[in-house]
Enzyme design. Structure first.
Site, mmCIF file in Angstrom:
data_model
loop_
_atom_site.group_PDB
_atom_site.id
_atom_site.type_symbol
_atom_site.label_atom_id
_atom_site.label_comp_id
_atom_site.label_asym_id
_atom_site.label_seq_id
_atom_site.Cartn_x
_atom_site.Cartn_y
_atom_site.Cartn_z
ATOM 1 N N CYS A 88 0.837 -1.203 0.000
ATOM 2 C CA CYS A 88 0.000 0.000 0.000
ATOM 3 C C CYS A 88 0.874 1.255 0.000
ATOM 4 O O CYS A 88 1.742 1.410 0.870
ATOM 5 C CB CYS A 88 -0.898 -0.004 1.229
ATOM 6 S SG CYS A 88 -1.871 1.507 1.429
ATOM 7 N N CYS A 99 0.242 3.395 3.560
ATOM 8 C CA CYS A 99 0.685 3.005 4.899
ATOM 9 C C CYS A 99 1.758 1.918 4.916
ATOM 10 O O CYS A 99 2.314 1.617 5.974
ATOM 11 C CB CYS A 99 -0.511 2.543 5.728
ATOM 12 S SG CYS A 99 -1.167 0.936 5.208
ATOM 13 N N CYS A 111 -6.265 -2.521 1.011
ATOM 14 C CA CYS A 111 -5.145 -2.598 1.943
ATOM 15 C C CYS A 111 -5.617 -3.293 3.212
ATOM 16 O O CYS A 111 -6.710 -3.001 3.719
ATOM 17 C CB CYS A 111 -4.626 -1.201 2.258
ATOM 18 S SG CYS A 111 -3.357 -1.176 3.552
ATOM 19 N N CYS A 140 -4.938 -0.067 6.216
ATOM 20 C CA CYS A 140 -5.645 1.222 6.210
ATOM 21 C C CYS A 140 -6.891 1.140 5.317
ATOM 22 O O CYS A 140 -7.288 0.065 4.866
ATOM 23 C CB CYS A 140 -4.719 2.342 5.745
ATOM 24 S SG CYS A 140 -4.315 2.302 3.975
ATOM 25 N N ASP A 197 20.001 -0.891 -18.689
ATOM 26 C CA ASP A 197 19.941 -2.043 -17.795
ATOM 27 C C ASP A 197 18.934 -3.060 -18.334
ATOM 28 O O ASP A 197 17.743 -2.765 -18.453
ATOM 29 C CB ASP A 197 19.515 -1.556 -16.406
ATOM 30 C CG ASP A 197 19.514 -2.654 -15.360
ATOM 31 O OD1 ASP A 197 19.681 -3.837 -15.732
ATOM 32 O OD2 ASP A 197 19.333 -2.328 -14.182
#
Length: 403
Positions: A188, A191, A208, A211, A327
């Site tokens: 999340c 949070c 989530c 939260c 990369d």
């Protein structure tokens, strides 16, 4: 003067075969007038489209849908930074509307300059690991950009990063556009708790566990080949572009156009007319074979490309130049197992990096020195080509396609 200079330099670039002129004209004009993007945007209703994947196609679809109302300026070739925006607006002349694809890193700058009426946000995922921000940092950048903006946002309800970024805006239209690539949104952004999902990928309900962040109820959704509008009306989408992801992009386009008063029944036929987007998707005949070119720049894009491609001979081409990112370790984020049951050819400057990765997934392959050799090695009448950015442009030039 700056506008005329942009047009002239762009035309010269095209005439001399150095490029499509979608960047160089704007770059020079901005040197002359740094505020040119703001000046050219004034007096237009502007739509910005941003994402890690799908923004070029969604921009094209949105411009087509909004074209019901009148002329639309747009950066058709995908030049999605300010120089490209300046070139597109200067080339188009005074139009009432503009639909601009925006690189996700440049959304703050372009939002400040263009003062858009609508911003469409599709997705966020890892991209160009050598220089791009972490996904959570990009989500935070978007969130701060949108905070206290008086703008209508059309956002993907299925991507937690997008939802968190867009949730600071009062006026949001949520679209269930799906999310096949999940590996950048298990945590999340509010949070740090875990994201729990229920249902199949691409249509899952998520929340989530710590939260209150959760998937908002979508206003628009995709049901197979049908887009369901907020009033419950169902509109069948018959695109010439392949894949569920492009039907989802069409749903975003219809939601944006509806904010301007365009009825889906008027916009849908325009979407069906689009055969290709900046060289992607269209079948090209070459040496008796039908060839389709797909662009895939990052793990999420490759996942979607595998879903779009027919199960036939497939040529994969990988470079690692500046526009691609140097990369290539991102190849290990891609699951190549869907290719096991088809003939696979590989080429490009970093073909053997790709070959090692395919070996890990147990995918047999044949190396070919060039695209032309790949065409010659194809058995049957169909070849699917999946390439990252500069490899895509090389093959597109070889096919002599400009769409």
């Amino acid at each position: 003067m700056a506008t005329s200079l942009s047009r002239g330099i762009g035309a010269l670039s095209r005439a001399t075969g150095r490029g499509d002129g979608s960047v160089i004209g704007g770059r020079v004009a901005l040197r002359l007038d740094p505020d040119l993007l703001a000046s050219l945007s004034a007096g237009r209703d502007v739509v910005l489209v941003s994402a890690t994947n799908g923004k070029t196609t969604t921009t094209r679809l949105t411009a087509a849908a909004l074209g019901v109302l009148g002329p639309v300026a747009s950066n058709t070739f995908g030049a999605n930074m300010p120089a490209g925006h300046v070139s597109a607006l200067a080339q188009a002349g005074p139009t009432p509307y503009a639909v601009l694809e925006v690189d996700e890193h440049y959304l703050p700058h372009v939002t400040a300059a263009t003062k858009p009426r609508v911003i469409a946000l599709l997705n966020l995922s890892r991209d160009q690991l050598d220089r791009a921000k972490e996904v959570a940092l990009l989500a935070a950048l978007w969130r701060e950009t949108l905070r206290e903006q008086r703008v209508h946002v059309v956002a993907n309800a299925d991507d937690p990063m997008v939802v968190w970024a867009a949730s600071v805006v009062e006026d949001v239209c949520w679209v269930a556009a799906g999310q096949r690539w999940l590996d950048d949104s298990w945590v999340c952004p509010e949070c740090g708790g875990g994201i729990r999902r229920e249902g199949s990928p691409g249509g899952a309900v998520w929340e989530c566990v710590t939260c209150g962040l959760r998937r908002p109820e979508p206003h628009w959704r995709l049901d197979g080949d049908t887009v369901v509008a907020p009033d419950g009306a169902r509109h069948r989408i018959e695109l010439r572009l392949p894949g569920r992801v492009n039907r989802a992009n069409a749903a975003i386009a219809l939601a944006v156009a509806a904010h301007f008063g365009v009825r889906p029944t008027d916009a849908v036929p325009r979407l069906a007319q689009i055969r290709s987007v900046a060289g992607r998707y269209t079948l090209v005949e070459r040496d008796g074979r039908a060839i389709r070119l797909l662009l895939a720049k990052n793990p999420a894009g490759w996942l979607e490309a595998f879903e779009m491609a027919d199960p036939t001979t497939t040529l994969l081409s990988i470079n690692a130049r500046a526009p691609d990112g140097f990369d290539t370790s991102w190849l290990y984020d891609v699951d190549f197992s869907p290719l096991r049951d088809r003939p696979v050819l590989i080429t490009g400057e970093r073909a053997f990096d790709l070959g090692v990765r395919l070996g890990v997934n147990g995918v047999p392959f044949t190396h070919v020195p060039s695209f032309a050799d790949g065409v010659a090695a194809t058995r049957g009448r169909r070849l699917e080509v999946i390439a990252n950015y500069t490899a895509f442009q090389q093959i597109r030039a070889e096919l002599d396609r400009v769409d």
